[in-house]
Design a protein around this motif. Structure first.
Motif, PDB file in Angstrom:
ATOM      1  N   GLU A   1       0.826  -1.216   0.000  1.00  0.00           N
ATOM      2  CA  GLU A   1       0.000   0.000   0.000  1.00  0.00           C
ATOM      3  C   GLU A   1       0.864   1.271   0.000  1.00  0.00           C
ATOM      4  O   GLU A   1       0.628   2.202  -0.760  1.00  0.00           O
ATOM      5  N   ARG A   2       1.927   1.270   0.852  1.00  0.00           N
ATOM      6  CA  ARG A   2       2.711   2.498   1.000  1.00  0.00           C
ATOM      7  C   ARG A   2       4.185   2.358   0.612  1.00  0.00           C
ATOM      8  O   ARG A   2       4.922   3.352   0.626  1.00  0.00           O
ATOM      9  N   LEU A   3       4.614   1.133   0.315  1.00  0.00           N
ATOM     10  CA  LEU A   3       6.053   0.890   0.178  1.00  0.00           C
ATOM     11  C   LEU A   3       6.406   0.229  -1.152  1.00  0.00           C
ATOM     12  O   LEU A   3       5.539  -0.333  -1.827  1.00  0.00           O
ATOM     13  N   ARG A   4       7.702   0.283  -1.451  1.00  0.00           N
ATOM     14  CA  ARG A   4       8.226  -0.400  -2.629  1.00  0.00           C
ATOM     15  C   ARG A   4       9.375  -1.287  -2.139  1.00  0.00           C
ATOM     16  O   ARG A   4      10.289  -0.798  -1.466  1.00  0.00           O
ATOM     17  N   LEU A   5       9.311  -2.566  -2.465  1.00  0.00           N
ATOM     18  CA  LEU A   5      10.332  -3.518  -2.034  1.00  0.00           C
ATOM     19  C   LEU A   5      11.149  -3.955  -3.247  1.00  0.00           C
ATOM     20  O   LEU A   5      10.581  -4.226  -4.318  1.00  0.00           O
ATOM     21  N   ARG A   6      12.462  -4.018  -3.076  1.00  0.00           N
ATOM     22  CA  ARG A   6      13.356  -4.452  -4.150  1.00  0.00           C
ATOM     23  C   ARG A   6      14.546  -5.148  -3.512  1.00  0.00           C
ATOM     24  O   ARG A   6      14.700  -5.153  -2.292  1.00  0.00           O
ATOM     25  N   ARG A   7      15.424  -5.745  -4.352  1.00  0.00           N
ATOM     26  CA  ARG A   7      16.644  -6.357  -3.822  1.00  0.00           C
ATOM     27  C   ARG A   7      17.617  -5.259  -3.371  1.00  0.00           C
ATOM     28  O   ARG A   7      17.682  -4.194  -3.987  1.00  0.00           O
ATOM     29  N   LEU A   8      18.362  -5.531  -2.315  1.00  0.00           N
ATOM     30  CA  LEU A   8      19.402  -4.599  -1.864  1.00  0.00           C
ATOM     31  C   LEU A   8      20.583  -4.671  -2.850  1.00  0.00           C
ATOM     32  O   LEU A   8      20.859  -5.733  -3.401  1.00  0.00           O
ATOM     33  N   THR A   9      21.250  -3.529  -3.066  1.00  0.00           N
ATOM     34  CA  THR A   9      22.413  -3.516  -3.966  1.00  0.00           C
ATOM     35  C   THR A   9      23.596  -2.814  -3.283  1.00  0.00           C
ATOM     36  O   THR A   9      23.429  -2.195  -2.229  1.00  0.00           O
ATOM     37  N   GLU A  10      24.751  -2.883  -3.929  1.00  0.00           N
ATOM     38  CA  GLU A  10      25.948  -2.217  -3.385  1.00  0.00           C
ATOM     39  C   GLU A  10      25.740  -0.707  -3.259  1.00  0.00           C
ATOM     40  O   GLU A  10      26.362  -0.051  -2.441  1.00  0.00           O
ATOM     41  N   GLN A  11      24.856  -0.164  -4.085  1.00  0.00           N
ATOM     42  CA  GLN A  11      24.582   1.283  -4.033  1.00  0.00           C
ATOM     43  C   GLN A  11      23.860   1.682  -2.737  1.00  0.00           C
ATOM     44  O   GLN A  11      23.723   2.867  -2.437  1.00  0.00           O
ATOM     45  N   ASP A  12      23.388   0.704  -1.982  1.00  0.00           N
ATOM     46  CA  ASP A  12      22.653   1.002  -0.744  1.00  0.00           C
ATOM     47  C   ASP A  12      23.576   1.068   0.474  1.00  0.00           C
ATOM     48  O   ASP A  12      23.099   1.200   1.603  1.00  0.00           O
TER      49      ASP A  12
ATOM     50  N   PRO B   1       7.485  13.093   0.159  1.00  0.00           N
ATOM     51  CA  PRO B   1       6.556  14.052  -0.431  1.00  0.00           C
ATOM     52  C   PRO B   1       7.079  14.703  -1.708  1.00  0.00           C
ATOM     53  O   PRO B   1       6.304  15.091  -2.584  1.00  0.00           O
ATOM     54  N   ASP B   2       8.425  14.785  -1.848  1.00  0.00           N
ATOM     55  CA  ASP B   2       8.967  15.386  -3.086  1.00  0.00           C
ATOM     56  C   ASP B   2       9.111  14.359  -4.216  1.00  0.00           C
ATOM     57  O   ASP B   2       9.747  14.630  -5.242  1.00  0.00           O
ATOM     58  N   GLY B   3       8.547  13.164  -4.002  1.00  0.00           N
ATOM     59  CA  GLY B   3       8.520  12.176  -5.079  1.00  0.00           C
ATOM     60  C   GLY B   3       9.726  11.252  -5.128  1.00  0.00           C
ATOM     61  O   GLY B   3       9.775  10.339  -5.940  1.00  0.00           O
ATOM     62  N   GLN B   4      10.721  11.496  -4.265  1.00  0.00           N
ATOM     63  CA  GLN B   4      11.913  10.650  -4.246  1.00  0.00           C
ATOM     64  C   GLN B   4      11.623   9.346  -3.505  1.00  0.00           C
ATOM     65  O   GLN B   4      10.774   9.311  -2.614  1.00  0.00           O
ATOM     66  N   LEU B   5      12.375   8.284  -3.902  1.00  0.00           N
ATOM     67  CA  LEU B   5      12.273   7.033  -3.154  1.00  0.00           C
ATOM     68  C   LEU B   5      13.369   7.024  -2.101  1.00  0.00           C
ATOM     69  O   LEU B   5      14.536   7.262  -2.412  1.00  0.00           O
TER      70      LEU B   5
END
Ligand SMILES: CC(C)(COP(=O)(O)OP(=O)(O)OC[C@H]1O[C@@H](n2cnc3c(N)ncnc32)[C@H](O)[C@@H]1OP(=O)(O)O)[C@@H](O)C(=O)NCCC(=O)NCCS
Length: 197
Positions: free
Chosen positions: A15-26, A74-78
């Protein structure tokens, strides 16, 4: 086929979140909150400096276990607000049929940025990960463990419907030097289906 997070069509939305695989960029985004004492006190590794954190983060295969949890600001960024570990492993079984115990359960773990605590985001992410484990990967059991004193984690496990299966006395060594009590929680696929049904 051995169940794996690679089988999932990422990203997965709630509903409120986006799930993805973790990467080295994290690396830096996770360090920004995993270094905080209120987070570090309960998690397995608590390196004091970024270099050690980086080495541990990049250890072979480690990133592959984690699901990154993002929230749209709120500014649209993830914004990455936490991670949920999904360690798919074998159950115990007698030798003659031990093949049937391979990769049938998942151990879950989590850490979230305290800035985003108290809004149900961790529960929402963990529930979706449990759905993936049971309904997409076909696992038969999900487990999680924590220090008994880690009240937010205990509440989270109960909020998502896991059952306390063990309460162990002074069995876990905390980096403070104290042997602390711990809890083990679990949920079976049948219980998940019955609850969802
Ligand atoms: C464990 C941890 C993820 C729990 O975080 P959390 O913020 O308590 O959990 P949630 O995001 O699910 O939020 C639940 C809280 O939000 C409230 N809430 C508000 N809106 C909500 C909603 N829409 N849905 C569900 N809960 C909601 C709940 O009532 C609950 O509040 P309470 O704790 O006062 O009862 C967090 O404390 C953490 O990362 N700790 C450090 C790392 C750690 O301990 N890892 C585990 C090692 S075993």
């Amino acid at each position: 086929m051995t169940p794996s997070l690679e089988q999932i069509q990422w990203p997965v939305r709630t509903e409120r979140l986006r799930l993805r695989r973790l990467t080295e960029q994290d690396l830096e985004a996770t360090w920004s909150y995993r270094k905080l004492p209120e987070v570090t006190q309960w998690i397995t590794a608590g390196p004091h400096d970024f270099e050690t954190y980086r080495e541990q983060f990049l250890e072979s295969g480690k990133i592959d276990l984690d699901v990154a949890v993002e929230l749209q600001t709120p500014d649209g960024q993830l914004r990455l607000i936490g991670t949920v570990m999904v360690y798919i492993k074998d159950a115990w079984g007698q030798r003659e049929i031990v093949e049937q115990t391979k990769s049938v359960e998942a151990e879950l773990g989590w850490s979230f940025d305290p800035q985003f605590a108290g809004q149900g985001y961790a529960s929402e992410a963990v529930l979706k990960v449990m759905e993936i484990c049971f309904e997409d990967l076909g696992l038969r059991r999900v487990v999680a463990e924590c220090f008994a004193a880690n009240k937010p984690s205990v509440k989270l496990m109960e909020r998502v419907g896991m059952r306390r299966e063990a309460s162990e006395k002074a069995n876990s060594l905390h980096r403070s030097g104290a042997w602390m009590d711990s809890y083990a929680y679990a949920l079976l696929a049948d219980e998940w289906s019955a609850h969802r049904g």
